[in-house]
Design a protein around this motif. Structure first.
Motif, mmCIF file in Angstrom:
data_model
loop_
_atom_site.group_PDB
_atom_site.id
_atom_site.type_symbol
_atom_site.label_atom_id
_atom_site.label_comp_id
_atom_site.label_asym_id
_atom_site.label_seq_id
_atom_site.Cartn_x
_atom_site.Cartn_y
_atom_site.Cartn_z
ATOM 1 N N ALA A 19 7.677 1.136 5.307
ATOM 2 C CA ALA A 19 6.622 0.128 5.421
ATOM 3 C C ALA A 19 5.509 0.672 6.312
ATOM 4 N N GLU A 80 -2.750 -9.989 7.496
ATOM 5 C CA GLU A 80 -1.709 -10.301 6.514
ATOM 6 C C GLU A 80 -2.161 -11.237 5.397
ATOM 7 N N TYR A 157 2.738 -2.834 3.726
ATOM 8 C CA TYR A 157 3.132 -2.503 2.361
ATOM 9 C C TYR A 157 4.368 -1.621 2.439
ATOM 10 N N TYR A 162 3.623 -6.079 -0.874
ATOM 11 C CA TYR A 162 3.034 -6.456 0.406
ATOM 12 C C TYR A 162 4.084 -7.161 1.236
ATOM 13 N N ARG A 163 3.996 -6.958 2.546
ATOM 14 C CA ARG A 163 4.965 -7.528 3.492
ATOM 15 C C ARG A 163 4.208 -8.033 4.707
ATOM 16 N N ARG A 164 4.928 -8.766 5.537
ATOM 17 C CA ARG A 164 4.375 -9.118 6.841
ATOM 18 C C ARG A 164 5.444 -8.867 7.874
#
Length: 171
Positions: A19, A80, A157, A162-164
């Motif tokens: 990530a 984000e 990412y 996509y991530r947070r």
């Protein structure tokens, strides 16, 4: 454990598991206004004449050509909630390259580089050096200005999505 006969395929799969934050490198000047979503952005040093950072951009990207001609750029670390901006500058929409900046709110920084509104941090840079390494330009910029937003939550990412970030309580 899956085995890959192809070193490239194994490399791509392995890197997809890391990530990283998402940034948009933007530039404006005689070489034109351009921007591209990047995942290879990192600090080089906070010490020295000025802080510096490194960004890698595919040599076929018009943004790389423009950065080299303009000798300046801005690395915008996306918040984000800015997935649409990441997709826009990654070319995942039907918007023409020239019209991307019409779809976002931005302002010229101290040295004229496009700083994207809402980015968690924007680093305006003057080009210090660049190296062509096979398919990518490795670009190092000297940071001349930093703009911070109220949000410190960067868009990530990893694993092809996509991530947070979430806080983990470690005991």
């Amino acid at each position: 454990m899956p085995q890959f006969a192809d070193l490239r395929a194994a490399f791509v799969e392995g890197m997809s598991r890391a990530a990283t934050f998402v940034a948009v490198a933007t530039t404006d000047g005689e070489g034109g206004r351009a921007g591209v979503t990047v995942s290879s952005l990192t600090s080089v040093s906070a010490d020295g004449e000025q802080p510096s950072l490194l960004v890698c951009i595919n040599r076929q990207s018009p943004a790389a050509t423009a950065i080299l001609q303009n000798r300046a750029f801005c690395a915008n670390l996306l918040a984000e909630d800015q997935q649409e901006i990441a997709n826009l500058f990654a070319g995942r929409s039907a918007t023409d390259r020239e019209e991307r900046f019409d779809q976002v709110t931005w302002a010229a920084g101290d040295i004229g580089q496009p700083m994207l509104a809402g980015a968690t941090a924007s680093f305006e840079c003057r080009l210090a050096t660049a190296l062509l390494w096979e398919t990518h330009h490795v670009i190092i910029g000297r940071v001349s200005a930093v703009q911070l937003s109220g949000s410190g939550s960067a868009l990530l990412y990893g694993q092809r999505a996509y991530r947070r970030a979430i806080h983990l309580d470690v005991k």
